[in-house]
Design a protein around this motif. Structure first.
Motif, PDB file in Angstrom:
ATOM      1  N   ASN A  41      17.809  43.264  24.135  1.00  5.87           N
ATOM      2  CA  ASN A  41      16.825  43.643  25.152  1.00  5.87           C
ATOM      3  C   ASN A  41      17.430  44.595  26.185  1.00  5.87           C
ATOM      4  N   PHE A  42      18.275  45.522  25.712  1.00  5.19           N
ATOM      5  CA  PHE A  42      18.901  46.502  26.604  1.00  5.19           C
ATOM      6  C   PHE A  42      17.922  47.668  26.767  1.00  5.19           C
ATOM      7  N   VAL A  43      17.066  47.571  27.761  1.00  7.84           N
ATOM      8  CA  VAL A  43      15.952  48.503  27.934  1.00  7.84           C
ATOM      9  C   VAL A  43      16.406  49.957  28.094  1.00  7.84           C
ATOM     10  N   PRO A  44      17.533  50.254  28.762  1.00  8.74           N
ATOM     11  CA  PRO A  44      17.953  51.661  28.854  1.00  8.74           C
ATOM     12  C   PRO A  44      18.255  52.306  27.505  1.00  8.74           C
ATOM     13  N   ILE A  45      18.529  51.504  26.477  1.00 10.23           N
ATOM     14  CA  ILE A  45      18.785  51.927  25.095  1.00 10.23           C
ATOM     15  C   ILE A  45      20.094  52.703  24.972  1.00 10.23           C
ATOM     16  N   ALA A  46      20.219  53.828  25.684  1.00 10.04           N
ATOM     17  CA  ALA A  46      21.431  54.640  25.591  1.00 10.04           C
ATOM     18  C   ALA A  46      22.578  53.937  26.307  1.00 10.04           C
ATOM     19  N   GLY A  47      23.707  53.821  25.627  1.00  7.18           N
ATOM     20  CA  GLY A  47      24.870  53.165  26.209  1.00  7.18           C
ATOM     21  C   GLY A  47      25.699  52.503  25.130  1.00  7.18           C
ATOM     22  N   GLN A  48      26.641  51.673  25.535  1.00 10.39           N
ATOM     23  CA  GLN A  48      27.480  51.007  24.555  1.00 10.39           C
ATOM     24  C   GLN A  48      28.108  49.753  25.148  1.00 10.39           C
ATOM     25  N   ILE A  49      28.590  48.901  24.248  1.00  8.60           N
ATOM     26  CA  ILE A  49      29.409  47.766  24.649  1.00  8.60           C
ATOM     27  C   ILE A  49      30.799  47.974  24.067  1.00  8.60           C
ATOM     28  N   VAL A  50      31.806  47.565  24.830  1.00 12.09           N
ATOM     29  CA  VAL A  50      33.201  47.725  24.426  1.00 12.09           C
ATOM     30  C   VAL A  50      33.889  46.377  24.597  1.00 12.09           C
ATOM     31  N   LEU A  51      34.743  46.028  23.641  1.00 16.41           N
ATOM     32  CA  LEU A  51      35.434  44.739  23.663  1.00 16.41           C
ATOM     33  C   LEU A  51      36.940  44.951  23.595  1.00 16.41           C
ATOM     34  N   TRP A  52      37.659  44.301  24.518  1.00 18.86           N
ATOM     35  CA  TRP A  52      39.118  44.293  24.518  1.00 18.86           C
ATOM     36  C   TRP A  52      39.622  42.854  24.457  1.00 18.86           C
ATOM     37  N   ALA A  53      40.837  42.689  23.975  1.00 21.47           N
ATOM     38  CA  ALA A  53      41.555  41.422  24.074  1.00 21.47           C
ATOM     39  C   ALA A  53      42.618  41.554  25.149  1.00 21.47           C
ATOM     40  N   GLY A  54      42.801  40.494  25.945  1.00 16.11           N
ATOM     41  CA  GLY A  54      43.829  40.521  26.968  1.00 16.11           C
ATOM     42  C   GLY A  54      43.259  40.506  28.368  1.00 16.11           C
ATOM     43  N   THR A  55      44.039  41.001  29.297  1.00 14.56           N
ATOM     44  CA  THR A  55      43.652  41.035  30.701  1.00 14.56           C
ATOM     45  C   THR A  55      43.531  42.478  31.163  1.00 14.56           C
ATOM     46  N   CYS A  56      43.071  42.667  32.386  1.00 15.69           N
ATOM     47  CA  CYS A  56      42.931  44.023  32.921  1.00 15.69           C
ATOM     48  C   CYS A  56      44.278  44.732  32.979  1.00 15.69           C
ATOM     49  N   GLN A  57      45.351  43.981  33.167  1.00 16.96           N
ATOM     50  CA  GLN A  57      46.679  44.576  33.254  1.00 16.96           C
ATOM     51  C   GLN A  57      47.252  44.924  31.882  1.00 16.96           C
ATOM     52  N   SER A  58      46.767  44.240  30.834  1.00 16.31           N
ATOM     53  CA  SER A  58      47.291  44.471  29.491  1.00 16.31           C
ATOM     54  C   SER A  58      46.196  44.166  28.476  1.00 16.31           C
ATOM     55  N   ALA A  59      45.367  45.173  28.183  1.00 18.87           N
ATOM     56  CA  ALA A  59      44.219  44.990  27.297  1.00 18.87           C
ATOM     57  C   ALA A  59      44.394  45.804  26.022  1.00 18.87           C
ATOM     58  N   SER A  60      43.983  45.212  24.897  1.00 18.27           N
ATOM     59  CA  SER A  60      44.033  45.887  23.598  1.00 18.27           C
ATOM     60  C   SER A  60      42.613  46.112  23.098  1.00 18.27           C
ATOM     61  N   PHE A  61      42.264  47.373  22.817  1.00 20.01           N
ATOM     62  CA  PHE A  61      40.924  47.706  22.346  1.00 20.01           C
ATOM     63  C   PHE A  61      40.667  47.051  20.990  1.00 20.01           C
TER      64      PHE A  61
END
Length: 333
Positions: free
Chosen positions: A267-287
């Motif tokens: 139900n993402f009404v804006p339609i245009a956009g994306q989701i991104v997922l990382w593992a880890g923390t903000c200091q050390s994140a892996s895409f």
């Protein structure tokens, strides 16, 4: 009982309240508490014969409601029968016809209608040619409220529950339509629907603690999760609802055991956009993965992930929306 959290813009509060709420480390939130299914929708599990659903198709096959397990479909999520959108019809002398079809029903929603809950199962054997636009959908009064791109990467492998906010239609007589549209290439998709319910509920207000930020140097019109350090903590296997009222929403979650992770944005009404997922923390994140489908539904699936912390970023490249919350759930198994 399931609780869904939906953020509200602090700008909707009187301005003199803002410093007070942020000084307390509080965020103003809606909490939706669904109750029992309403009875206004008839035969949401497609079991009745004859069916109250009106079916339309562009092929010679007249009905797409039935028990399709003997034909290679999955077992029903509820009962024995379900609705098959998409697919192909094979009849002489026309041979195989790529199917675009729908099942529709007109009824009046109760005044406290809150969500449309349904289950879907997606399967496509081979990827289509470039530019293919095969898509399943749910429409209310011919307005798309949920869509799903039929691709091999979008195969679910199991029944998946989704919810759509229908509070703007509460008390109205609506036409609900489930279906699919397909191009006439050789690689067709399939999305099965079952156990469709109208849920009633109420909206209550409470205050929840959030991660504090420096409100002096930020836009007070945005909720405090506009970068990784401000990410809002959420739990797994718990549906949430938030507003896409700015360009960035960040969330964090934790898993206690290793396994598969599915992130579902619907139900993402804006339609245009994306989701991104990382593992880890903000200091050390892996895409790990991302999904930028031009659709109201965007799903990421990653397998065999270790226990630990994960980060989600939702990017809104479309118009800002202050009235139609999107749904976010992280499924683990």
């Amino acid at each position: 009982m399931t609780v869904r959290f939906m953020g509200i813009r602090p700008s909707l509060l009187p301005r003199f309240f803002l410093p007070f709420f942020f000084s307390l480390g509080l965020l103003f939130l809606f909490v939706f508490v669904p109750t029992v299914p309403a009875v206004s929708l008839l035969d949401g599990s497609f079991e009745e014969i004859p069916t109250p659903w009106t079916q339309t198709t562009n092929t010679d096959c007249p009905t797409w409601i039935g028990n399709w397990q003997p034909a290679g479909g999955p077992p029903a999520q509820d009962g024995q029968r379900y609705f098959w959108s998409g697919g192909a019809c094979i009849t002489p002398p026309n041979g195989r016809q790529i199917n675009s079809n729908n099942a529709a029903q007109t009824f009046t929603l109760p005044t406290n209608a809150a969500e449309l809950s349904f289950w879907y199962y997606a399967y496509k054997a081979e990827e289509s040619v470039a530019g293919n636009t095969d898509q399943a959908y749910i429409k209310i009064n011919n307005q798309t409220v949920w869509s799903y791109n039929m691709t091999v990467s979008g195969n679910t492998g199991e029944w998946v529950q989704a919810v759509v906010d229908i509070r703007p239609y509460a008390g109205q007589t609506i036409q609900l339509k489930l279906g699919a549209t397909q191009d006439n290439d050789t690689d067709f998709g399939n999305v099965f629907f079952d156990n469709v319910q109208v849920l009633t509920g109420s909206i209550n207000i409470l205050y929840l603690p959030v991660i504090m930020v420096n409100t002096t140097n930020r836009d007070s019109d945005g909720e405090p999760n506009n970068n990784c350090q401000e990410a809002f903590p959420i739990s797994t296997n718990q549906p949430y609802q938030f507003l896409a009222q700015d360009v960035d929403d960040w969330y964090i979650f934790h898993t206690n055991t290793a396994g598969d992770i599915t992130v579902e944005l619907t139900n993402f009404v804006p339609i245009a956009g994306q989701i991104v997922l990382w593992a880890g923390t903000c200091q050390s994140a892996s895409f790990l993965d991302h999904n930028g489908d031009f659709s109201t539904t965007k799903i990421i699936r990653v397998n065999n992930q270790p226990a630990g912390d994960y980060i989600i970023r939702i990017i809104n490249d479309g118009p800002l929306n202050n009235s139609n919350p999107y749904s976010l759930i992280i499924r683990t198994r």
